[in-house]
Motif scaffolding. Structure first.
Motif, PDB file in Angstrom:
ATOM      1  N   ASN A 198      -3.075  -6.265  -2.616  1.00 39.21           N
ATOM      2  CA  ASN A 198      -3.121  -4.858  -2.201  1.00 39.21           C
ATOM      3  C   ASN A 198      -2.090  -4.073  -2.999  1.00 39.21           C
ATOM      4  O   ASN A 198      -0.905  -4.050  -2.661  1.00 39.21           O
ATOM      5  CB  ASN A 198      -2.827  -4.726  -0.697  1.00 39.21           C
ATOM      6  N   SER A 206       2.351  -1.461   5.780  1.00 38.26           N
ATOM      7  CA  SER A 206       1.072  -1.552   6.494  1.00 38.26           C
ATOM      8  C   SER A 206       1.276  -1.756   7.990  1.00 38.26           C
ATOM      9  O   SER A 206       0.615  -1.113   8.813  1.00 38.26           O
ATOM     10  CB  SER A 206       0.229  -2.686   5.921  1.00 38.26           C
ATOM     11  N   GLN A 211      -1.151  -1.657  11.620  1.00 38.88           N
ATOM     12  CA  GLN A 211      -2.247  -2.532  11.219  1.00 38.88           C
ATOM     13  C   GLN A 211      -2.239  -3.788  12.091  1.00 38.88           C
ATOM     14  O   GLN A 211      -1.574  -4.768  11.797  1.00 38.88           O
ATOM     15  CB  GLN A 211      -2.066  -2.897   9.723  1.00 38.88           C
ATOM     16  N   GLN A 280     -10.543  -8.642   2.248  1.00 41.69           N
ATOM     17  CA  GLN A 280     -11.195  -7.360   2.517  1.00 41.69           C
ATOM     18  C   GLN A 280     -11.313  -7.093   4.013  1.00 41.69           C
ATOM     19  O   GLN A 280     -11.052  -5.977   4.478  1.00 41.69           O
ATOM     20  CB  GLN A 280     -12.585  -7.345   1.869  1.00 41.69           C
ATOM     21  N   ASP A 283      -7.158  -7.040   5.442  1.00 43.48           N
ATOM     22  CA  ASP A 283      -6.254  -6.084   4.809  1.00 43.48           C
ATOM     23  C   ASP A 283      -6.841  -4.683   4.709  1.00 43.48           C
ATOM     24  O   ASP A 283      -6.121  -3.688   4.881  1.00 43.48           O
ATOM     25  CB  ASP A 283      -5.871  -6.563   3.404  1.00 43.48           C
ATOM     26  N   GLN A 284      -8.143  -4.591   4.452  1.00 44.12           N
ATOM     27  CA  GLN A 284      -8.739  -3.285   4.178  1.00 44.12           C
ATOM     28  C   GLN A 284      -9.564  -2.757   5.348  1.00 44.12           C
ATOM     29  O   GLN A 284      -9.530  -1.561   5.644  1.00 44.12           O
ATOM     30  CB  GLN A 284      -9.600  -3.376   2.909  1.00 44.12           C
ATOM     31  N   GLN A 285     -10.298  -3.639   6.019  1.00 44.27           N
ATOM     32  CA  GLN A 285     -11.146  -3.176   7.117  1.00 44.27           C
ATOM     33  C   GLN A 285     -10.520  -3.391   8.488  1.00 44.27           C
ATOM     34  O   GLN A 285     -11.104  -3.032   9.498  1.00 44.27           O
ATOM     35  CB  GLN A 285     -12.502  -3.897   7.043  1.00 44.27           C
TER      36      GLN A 285
END
Length: 309
Positions: A198, A206, A211, A280, A283-285
């Motif tokens: 990332n 984050s 998160q 993904q 970390d991202q979704q």
């Protein structure tokens, strides 16, 4: 010949229990009273350290993050007290009470020091107490996991030492130092891996943003690391006056077991979560479900490794 309808005979047939002394109930009462007193003291300390009223923060403000953090510290204290109760001398009531009280106070102190070190050294780029006041449950979850991880290793050292003296206390302190060193190393490795995957931000940035999936994933790493490191108690011999060897032994074996766990968890995740892009998803979704599975795998594999030794 015994009457088959005799109550005592029937109970013996149904429950083949191990005999124990009637004094166990007195020791239980002593341990529970001391535990409740220390837990209440921990609750008061939690409010003092955060400069808030625990009652107001938990009830009036409904600060879930603060509750999670305090719950983690209380569970940590209970883990240490459980080990103290199991390893304390049962020669007389006074000795048992003093042993429980001393290790309980040591546990309170180590929990406090551990949180300070975790705040100032491990998560050094954020203000943990301020974020918990602002209801950041991600930070609170990692804070609770860190406290419980420290307690797991300290409790294993308590079960490892012999007797109730200064040598045992030094061994417990050595275990605490090893705990912080390994948790620091594990966190830095995790941060580096996160940064590589990332480029837009760091791990601490984050979790500051709340998160939760990342917090669950990292909490699993911390708990799994603590569980597997606690297995060192089965691989090392206790030397009451071997202060240096005790420290280095726990550190070397603990690091080796941690690296073994990392490899095994990577293999397990690739096999169990095949077809999923974990980076993904988490970390991202912010996929809490996938992160929860990762937590379960980290803790579960650690328990298997620990059980083997």
């Amino acid at each position: 010949m015994r009457n088959p309808f005799d109550l005592e005979y029937s109970m013996q047939e149904l429950v083949n229990s191990v005999p124990f002394s009637a004094d166990i109930w007195y020791y239980l009462a002593i341990d529970i009273v001391i535990a409740i007193c220390l837990l209440f003291a921990l609750r008061l300390m939690s409010g003092k350290m955060a400069s808030v009223s625990t009652s107001d923060e938990l009830c009036a403000q409904d600060n879930f993050a603060f509750g999670i953090s305090v719950a983690g510290r209380m569970l940590s204290l209970c883990i240490v007290l459980a080990a103290a109760a199991a390893s304390s001398e049962k020669s007389d009531y006074l000795t048992a009470a003093l042993s429980m009280l001393l290790y309980g106070l040591v546990g309170l102190l180590l929990i406090k020091i551990g949180r300070v070190l975790h705040d100032k050294i491990i998560l050094n780029r954020l203000d943990k107490e301020a974020l918990i006041k602002k209801r950041n449950t991600s930070i609170a979850l990692i804070d609770a996991a860190s406290s419980v991880s420290t307690a797991i290793i300290v409790s294993s050292v308590l079960m490892w030492v012999e007797g109730f003296d200064l040598n045992a206390l030094f061994a417990v302190l050595s275990g605490f130092v090893v705990t912080q060193a390994i948790l620091l190393t594990a966190t830095r490795i995790y941060e580096r891996r996160y940064k590589e995957n990332n480029q837009s931000g760091t791990f601490q940035q984050s979790i500051t943003k709340g998160q939760m999936a990342l917090a669950l994933q990292h909490s699993g790493n911390l708990l799994g690391t603590a569980i597997v490191v606690s297995a060192a108690s089965s691989l090392l011999k206790y030397n009451p006056v071997g202060y240096v060897s005790n420290l280095t032994g726990w550190l070397i074996v603990g690091m080796a077991l941690t690296l073994l766990l990392v490899v095994l968890v990577i293999i397990a995740k690739r096999a169990v979560l095949a077809g999923l892009n974990i980076i993904q998803e988490v970390d991202q979704q912010h996929n809490v479900g996938v992160a929860s599975i990762e937590l379960a795998l980290s803790v579960g594999i650690a328990m298997i490794v620990s059980g083997l030794f």
